[in-house]
Design a protein around this motif. Structure first.
Motif, short mmCIF file in Angstrom:
data_model
loop_
_atom_site.label_atom_id
_atom_site.label_comp_id
_atom_site.label_asym_id
_atom_site.label_seq_id
_atom_site.Cartn_x
_atom_site.Cartn_y
_atom_site.Cartn_z
N GLY A 101 -9.38 7.12 -4.23
CA GLY A 101 -10.69 7.35 -3.68
C GLY A 101 -10.79 7.08 -2.19
O GLY A 101 -11.79 7.42 -1.56
N VAL A 102 -9.74 6.48 -1.61
CA VAL A 102 -9.69 6.24 -0.17
C VAL A 102 -9.07 7.46 0.50
O VAL A 102 -7.93 7.82 0.21
CB VAL A 102 -8.87 4.98 0.16
CG1 VAL A 102 -8.72 4.80 1.67
CG2 VAL A 102 -9.54 3.75 -0.45
N ALA A 103 -9.80 8.07 1.39
CA ALA A 103 -9.32 9.31 2.00
C ALA A 103 -8.22 9.05 3.02
O ALA A 103 -7.27 9.82 3.14
CB ALA A 103 -10.48 10.05 2.66
N ALA A 104 -8.34 7.96 3.80
CA ALA A 104 -7.44 7.73 4.93
C ALA A 104 -6.19 6.95 4.50
O ALA A 104 -6.19 5.73 4.45
CB ALA A 104 -8.18 6.98 6.03
N TYR A 151 -4.92 0.55 -0.26
CA TYR A 151 -5.46 1.84 0.19
C TYR A 151 -4.59 3.00 -0.30
O TYR A 151 -5.11 4.07 -0.64
CB TYR A 151 -5.58 1.85 1.71
CG TYR A 151 -6.55 0.83 2.24
CD1 TYR A 151 -7.92 0.98 2.05
CD2 TYR A 151 -6.10 -0.31 2.90
CE1 TYR A 151 -8.81 0.03 2.52
CE2 TYR A 151 -6.98 -1.26 3.37
CZ TYR A 151 -8.34 -1.08 3.18
OH TYR A 151 -9.23 -2.04 3.64
N PHE A 152 -3.28 2.78 -0.36
CA PHE A 152 -2.39 3.80 -0.91
C PHE A 152 -2.67 4.01 -2.39
O PHE A 152 -2.65 5.13 -2.90
CB PHE A 152 -0.94 3.40 -0.69
CG PHE A 152 0.06 4.25 -1.44
CD1 PHE A 152 0.38 5.52 -1.01
CD2 PHE A 152 0.67 3.77 -2.59
CE1 PHE A 152 1.29 6.31 -1.71
CE2 PHE A 152 1.58 4.54 -3.29
CZ PHE A 152 1.89 5.82 -2.85
N ILE A 195 -5.28 -0.30 8.94
CA ILE A 195 -5.19 -0.80 10.31
C ILE A 195 -6.48 -1.52 10.71
O ILE A 195 -6.44 -2.59 11.32
CB ILE A 195 -4.86 0.34 11.29
CG1 ILE A 195 -3.40 0.79 11.07
CG2 ILE A 195 -5.08 -0.08 12.73
CD1 ILE A 195 -2.97 1.95 11.92
N GLY A 196 -7.61 -0.98 10.37
CA GLY A 196 -8.87 -1.64 10.69
C GLY A 196 -9.56 -2.23 9.49
O GLY A 196 -10.73 -2.63 9.57
N GLY A 197 -8.84 -2.30 8.37
CA GLY A 197 -9.44 -2.76 7.12
C GLY A 197 -8.88 -4.09 6.65
O GLY A 197 -8.48 -4.94 7.46
N GLU A 198 -8.83 -4.27 5.34
CA GLU A 198 -8.27 -5.48 4.76
C GLU A 198 -6.75 -5.37 4.77
O GLU A 198 -6.17 -4.61 4.00
CB GLU A 198 -8.79 -5.67 3.33
CG GLU A 198 -10.30 -5.88 3.28
CD GLU A 198 -10.79 -6.14 1.87
OE1 GLU A 198 -9.95 -6.33 0.96
OE2 GLU A 198 -12.02 -6.14 1.67
N ASN A 199 -6.13 -6.13 5.64
CA ASN A 199 -4.69 -5.97 5.84
C ASN A 199 -3.93 -7.28 5.78
O ASN A 199 -2.87 -7.43 6.38
CB ASN A 199 -4.42 -5.25 7.16
CG ASN A 199 -5.12 -5.92 8.34
OD1 ASN A 199 -5.29 -7.14 8.37
ND2 ASN A 199 -5.54 -5.12 9.31
#
Length: 326
Positions: free
Chosen positions: A123-126, A118-119, A139-143
């Protein structure tokens, strides 16, 4: 990749000044160029450290001095590094590919950015690490690869460096050069833990540069080992790793230094594990009992719960390896 200005300083003092004025540092460039191509980093000015960093690897009675400009491969295969601190050689040889190791510098390795997808996806805002205040998609994604120690509601990204884990276990010291002069910093003071500002990853001052790494020569360092668990055998970051140094006398553990990687937001020193080892017989039962303390404070976030199960097993195995070397 956007256009940028490349500045070539004449020495570390000028480089530190340019960094304090807003320039971003680049040396081997193996991480920075990836981030720029992915539009995660968009610097206007890059300060080229490669010509001004010390590439030397020196060994003496007090230990190792590794210039921050030394290449990973050169350090990994250096005979004195393997003799004085085998965990460093093992950690580096388990890192990246030979091509990357021939280019990447030791200072840059310590400051590489997280491999959180995600970092690294602009294109990922959060992503609070990339865009403070935006949230944490992990936190609520692919971790599955994310941290279970040192996390918060702001970020659960893991620190990626194998080398840093070995240095934390060996209690290395960094020699820093900055606009206000030089200073030394214990490696465990380099990385921050965070509650609200995951974008602030280190305790380096503006413009400060890692100039050299100093590793003391001790019985612990000579017996230290590095164990890494990953999805594939080559060019893969750690799911879990452990660097362990033991001093054993008469079959009893007299001193221990333990750190783990792949499980924390920074290389994680396992002080409770160390305390549980002191004075105990150097055997598998003692190692397993001590390793059970590794999960204290760990918090799973769904897909990464397996790390809490694996942590004591990986650490017990690493302790057995180090104990066998003693």
């Amino acid at each position: 990749m956007q256009s940028f200005t490349l500045q070539r300083p004449s020495g570390l003092a000028e480089a530190a000044r340019l960094g304090a004025e807003g320039g971003e540092f680049i040396a081997g460039g193996t991480d920075m160029l990836q981030l720029m191509k992915e539009w995660v980093r968009t610097p206007d000015r890059l300060v080229d450290l490669d010509p001004v960093l010390d590439p030397r690897i020196e060994a003496g009675p007090q230990g190792l001095r590794i210039g921050a400009g030394a290449r990973m491969e050169a350090v990994a295969v250096h005979p004195e590094v393997a003799r004085i601190a085998p965990a460093i050689s093992e950690a580096l040889l388990e890192s990246a590919s030979p091509q990357v190791r021939n280019l990447a510098t030791m200072g840059g390795n310590l400051l590489q950015r997280t491999r959180c997808g995600y970092f690294r996806d602009a294109g990922v805002a959060a992503c609070n690490k990339r865009r403070p205040g935006s949230g944490c998609a992990a936190i609520g994604g692919e971790n599955r690869i994310h941290a279970v120690l040192g996390t918060s509601g702001q970020c659960i990204a893991t620190h990626p460096s194998d080398f840093a884990v070995a240095l934390v276990a060996l209690e290395a010291t960094l020699h820093l050069a900055g606009p206000d002069g030089e200073r030394d910093m214990p490696i465990h003071h380099l990385y921050r833990t965070w509650d609200t500002h995951p974008e602030q990853e280190t305790n380096l001052r503006p413009g400060e540069i890692i100039a050299a790494i100093q590793v003391p020569a001790t019985a612990l360092s000579r017996n230290a080992r590095y164990l890494k668990v990953r999805d594939r055998a080559a060019f893969e970051w750690a799911l879990l790793s452990a660097a362990v140094g033991l001093e054993i006398d008469g079959g009893t553990v007299r001193a221990a230094r333990v750190a783990m990687g792949g499980v924390g937001t920074k290389p994680w020193r396992m002080r409770a594990v160390e305390a549980a080892l002191i004075g105990k017989p150097a055997n598998d039962d003692s190692y397993a009992a001590a390793a059970a303390h590794a999960t204290e404070g760990a918090v799973a976030r769904g897909e990464n719960a397996y790390k809490i199960t694996l942590m004591p097993r990986v650490l017990a195995r690493a302790l057995a390896l180090a104990g066998g070397a003693a």
